[in-house]
Design a protein around this motif. Structure first.
Motif, PDB file in Angstrom:
ATOM      1  N   ASP A   5       0.818  -1.209   0.000  1.00 19.62           N
ATOM      2  CA  ASP A   5       0.000   0.000   0.000  1.00 19.62           C
ATOM      3  C   ASP A   5       0.856   1.266   0.000  1.00 19.62           C
ATOM      4  N   ARG A   6       2.123   1.134   0.395  1.00 22.45           N
ATOM      5  CA  ARG A   6       3.007   2.294   0.428  1.00 22.45           C
ATOM      6  C   ARG A   6       3.321   2.823  -0.961  1.00 22.45           C
ATOM      7  N   VAL A   7       3.111   2.000  -1.972  1.00 26.61           N
ATOM      8  CA  VAL A   7       3.365   2.426  -3.350  1.00 26.61           C
ATOM      9  C   VAL A   7       2.515   3.646  -3.698  1.00 26.61           C
ATOM     10  N   GLY A   8       1.313   3.705  -3.159  1.00 28.59           N
ATOM     11  CA  GLY A   8       0.398   4.787  -3.505  1.00 28.59           C
ATOM     12  C   GLY A   8       0.529   6.042  -2.682  1.00 28.59           C
ATOM     13  N   LEU A   9       1.466   6.098  -1.746  1.00 22.42           N
ATOM     14  CA  LEU A   9       1.571   7.259  -0.861  1.00 22.42           C
ATOM     15  C   LEU A   9       1.782   8.592  -1.592  1.00 22.42           C
ATOM     16  N   PRO A  10       2.588   8.659  -2.680  1.00 19.78           N
ATOM     17  CA  PRO A  10       2.731   9.938  -3.376  1.00 19.78           C
ATOM     18  C   PRO A  10       1.412  10.470  -3.932  1.00 19.78           C
ATOM     19  N   PHE A  11       0.452   9.577  -4.183  1.00 22.05           N
ATOM     20  CA  PHE A  11      -0.876   9.997  -4.624  1.00 22.05           C
ATOM     21  C   PHE A  11      -1.823  10.145  -3.438  1.00 22.05           C
ATOM     22  N   TYR A  12      -1.717   9.210  -2.516  1.00 22.62           N
ATOM     23  CA  TYR A  12      -2.658   9.153  -1.394  1.00 22.62           C
ATOM     24  C   TYR A  12      -2.560  10.370  -0.490  1.00 22.62           C
ATOM     25  N   ILE A  13      -1.391  11.010  -0.461  1.00 23.00           N
ATOM     26  CA  ILE A  13      -1.214  12.166   0.411  1.00 23.00           C
ATOM     27  C   ILE A  13      -2.077  13.342  -0.040  1.00 23.00           C
ATOM     28  N   PHE A  14      -2.589  13.281  -1.265  1.00 22.32           N
ATOM     29  CA  PHE A  14      -3.479  14.341  -1.729  1.00 22.32           C
ATOM     30  C   PHE A  14      -4.858  14.248  -1.090  1.00 22.32           C
ATOM     31  N   GLU A  15      -5.047  13.266  -0.235  1.00 22.15           N
ATOM     32  CA  GLU A  15      -6.231  13.251   0.609  1.00 22.15           C
ATOM     33  C   GLU A  15      -6.291  14.536   1.436  1.00 22.15           C
ATOM     34  N   ILE A  16      -5.141  15.035   1.820  1.00 26.93           N
ATOM     35  CA  ILE A  16      -5.060  16.277   2.584  1.00 26.93           C
ATOM     36  C   ILE A  16      -5.764  17.399   1.832  1.00 26.93           C
ATOM     37  N   ALA A  17      -5.408  17.561   0.555  1.00 26.72           N
ATOM     38  CA  ALA A  17      -5.976  18.642  -0.241  1.00 26.72           C
ATOM     39  C   ALA A  17      -7.439  18.387  -0.585  1.00 26.72           C
ATOM     40  N   PHE A  18      -7.769  17.146  -0.920  1.00 23.91           N
ATOM     41  CA  PHE A  18      -9.136  16.821  -1.334  1.00 23.91           C
ATOM     42  C   PHE A  18     -10.118  17.067  -0.198  1.00 23.91           C
ATOM     43  N   TRP A  19      -9.783  16.604   0.980  1.00 24.02           N
ATOM     44  CA  TRP A  19     -10.655  16.830   2.141  1.00 24.02           C
ATOM     45  C   TRP A  19     -10.732  18.319   2.473  1.00 24.02           C
ATOM     46  N   GLY A  20      -9.609  19.012   2.337  1.00 24.51           N
ATOM     47  CA  GLY A  20      -9.598  20.443   2.618  1.00 24.51           C
ATOM     48  C   GLY A  20     -10.497  21.225   1.686  1.00 24.51           C
ATOM     49  N   VAL A  21     -10.480  20.880   0.394  1.00 25.61           N
ATOM     50  CA  VAL A  21     -11.344  21.547  -0.581  1.00 25.61           C
ATOM     51  C   VAL A  21     -12.809  21.253  -0.281  1.00 25.61           C
ATOM     52  N   ALA A  22     -13.116  20.000   0.021  1.00 27.97           N
ATOM     53  CA  ALA A  22     -14.503  19.622   0.330  1.00 27.97           C
ATOM     54  C   ALA A  22     -15.007  20.359   1.569  1.00 27.97           C
ATOM     55  N   ALA A  23     -14.148  20.568   2.546  1.00 30.65           N
ATOM     56  CA  ALA A  23     -14.552  21.216   3.793  1.00 30.65           C
ATOM     57  C   ALA A  23     -14.783  22.713   3.632  1.00 30.65           C
ATOM     58  N   LYS A  24     -14.193  23.313   2.605  1.00 30.05           N
ATOM     59  CA  LYS A  24     -14.327  24.760   2.432  1.00 30.05           C
ATOM     60  C   LYS A  24     -15.245  25.140   1.281  1.00 30.05           C
ATOM     61  N   SER A  25     -15.280  24.328   0.240  1.00 29.40           N
ATOM     62  CA  SER A  25     -15.893  24.754  -1.011  1.00 29.40           C
ATOM     63  C   SER A  25     -17.159  24.011  -1.392  1.00 29.40           C
ATOM     64  N   ALA A  26     -17.387  22.831  -0.851  1.00 28.66           N
ATOM     65  CA  ALA A  26     -18.555  22.045  -1.250  1.00 28.66           C
ATOM     66  C   ALA A  26     -19.830  22.627  -0.652  1.00 28.66           C
ATOM     67  N   LYS A  27     -20.955  22.359  -1.302  1.00 33.36           N
ATOM     68  CA  LYS A  27     -22.242  22.853  -0.815  1.00 33.36           C
ATOM     69  C   LYS A  27     -22.573  22.276   0.563  1.00 33.36           C
ATOM     70  N   LYS A  28     -22.216  21.011   0.767  1.00 32.43           N
ATOM     71  CA  LYS A  28     -22.519  20.344   2.030  1.00 32.43           C
ATOM     72  C   LYS A  28     -21.296  20.348   2.952  1.00 32.43           C
ATOM     73  N   LYS A  29     -20.565  21.449   2.953  1.00 29.86           N
ATOM     74  CA  LYS A  29     -19.287  21.477   3.652  1.00 29.86           C
ATOM     75  C   LYS A  29     -19.420  21.227   5.155  1.00 29.86           C
ATOM     76  N   ARG A  30     -20.520  21.663   5.762  1.00 34.44           N
ATOM     77  CA  ARG A  30     -20.673  21.424   7.200  1.00 34.44           C
ATOM     78  C   ARG A  30     -20.829  19.937   7.494  1.00 34.44           C
ATOM     79  N   ILE A  31     -21.555  19.271   6.631  1.00 33.58           N
ATOM     80  CA  ILE A  31     -21.719  17.823   6.799  1.00 33.58           C
ATOM     81  C   ILE A  31     -20.383  17.120   6.598  1.00 33.58           C
ATOM     82  N   TYR A  32     -19.637  17.555   5.582  1.00 35.25           N
ATOM     83  CA  TYR A  32     -18.334  16.942   5.320  1.00 35.25           C
ATOM     84  C   TYR A  32     -17.365  17.178   6.467  1.00 35.25           C
ATOM     85  N   VAL A  33     -17.381  18.375   7.029  1.00 34.67           N
ATOM     86  CA  VAL A  33     -16.503  18.670   8.170  1.00 34.67           C
ATOM     87  C   VAL A  33     -16.820  17.746   9.335  1.00 34.67           C
ATOM     88  N   LEU A  34     -18.102  17.516   9.583  1.00 34.99           N
ATOM     89  CA  LEU A  34     -18.498  16.611  10.659  1.00 34.99           C
ATOM     90  C   LEU A  34     -18.033  15.182  10.375  1.00 34.99           C
TER      91      LEU A  34
END
Length: 284
Positions: free
Chosen positions: A224-253
């Motif tokens: 599973d470590r092979v995917g870490l250079p891609f998987y670390i973009f979970e940081i950015a994806f979750w951050g965008v969803a928490a700030k920009s998505a319509k349901k951002k409050r639900i996503y933050v929870l």
């Protein structure tokens, strides 16, 4: 060595997180990094150095500077050979082909051509890791991974709509400015902002999806470590969803609950094997 590797990893990750400040929640991104990825820096120090360097270097792909990014790939190879998989970050531009400049399209075509002719060498180099597949799958894939797939699918449309909407708003402002005074300097800044918005938001989703797919290799030991250079973009994806998505409050929870769960599980399982702690009365 620990101090040097920690500085390299944390410096490159935090600086790269700051690049997303306009489109994502910086606070959530930092929390995601320290809860989901920080413990890896104590367990697989060299590989996390490469992941952090590639994560930072991806800013140059957004700007269309492929050569600069490849320099970071070669620099990351000093720490771990797995950094070569970072070349595939550029290849993901295929999914954004219509938005690329002529230079990017030609560069990408040349890179794909080189990769195709390098397959025998890459196969020989990666063959040293094939013994992990011979151990056979154990099919103990974390339920959390399936939960993240569901979250990814639910967030994707909101994030895509956000990037398109923001692009349209910037395009309208640019058009008005052209009619008004033809301010070329401002138009150039607006164009750069459009590219930044589009690339950061949509490419974070592409990278994260690739990371999830590669993480399913966790049914084989250590793969599973092979995917870490891609998987670390979970940081950015979750951050965008928490700030920009319509349901951002639900996503933050949802993200908060998942992060609490991940933290608790990490502690129960000794935090990647780096916290051999026990309760006070156990030592009596």
């Amino acid at each position: 060595l620990l101090i040097v590797c920690s500085f390299i990893t944390n410096f490159f990750v935090i600086v790269r997180i700051w690049d997303f400040k306009e489109n994502a929640s910086v606070v959530l991104m930092i929390v995601v990094y320290y809860v989901s990825f920080y413990l890896f820096t104590f367990n697989i120090m060299r590989q996390m150095c490469t992941v952090a360097i590639l994560f930072y270097g991806s800013r140059f792909i957004e700007r269309g500077h492929y050569i600069k990014y490849l320099i970071f790939v070669f620099f990351a190879c000093v720490f771990h050979q797995s950094a070569l998989i970072g070349v595939l970050l550029i290849c993901c531009d295929v999914f954004l082909w219509k938005y690329l400049s002529r230079y990017q399209k030609v560069s990408l075509a040349v890179l794909l051509f080189i990769i195709a002719f390098s397959v025998p060498y890459l196969y020989k180099m990666m063959s040293k890791y094939f013994h992990y597949f011979r151990l056979g799958p154990d099919f103990e894939i974390s339920y959390m991974l399936f939960a993240k797939v569901i979250i990814y699918i639910s967030c994707l449309d909101d994030i895509r709509n956000y990037s398109v909407l923001k692009m349209e708003r910037v395009s309208r402002s640019q058009f008005v400015l052209v009619l008004k005074d033809n301010n070329k300097c401002y138009i150039k800044r607006v164009k750069q902002y459009k590219i930044k918005c589009l690339y950061q938001v949509q490419r974070a989703g592409i990278y994260y999806f690739m990371g999830i797919c590669l993480t399913f290799l966790s049914c084989f030991p250590y793969m599973d470590r092979v995917g870490l250079p891609f998987y670390i973009f979970e940081i950015a994806f979750w951050g965008v969803a928490a700030k920009s998505a319509k349901k951002k409050r639900i996503y933050v929870l949802i993200f908060s609950l998942l992060l609490i769960y991940i933290f608790c599980i990490s502690m129960i399982k000794d935090g990647q094997g780096i916290f051999p702690y026990g309760l006070m009365w156990q030592g009596v």
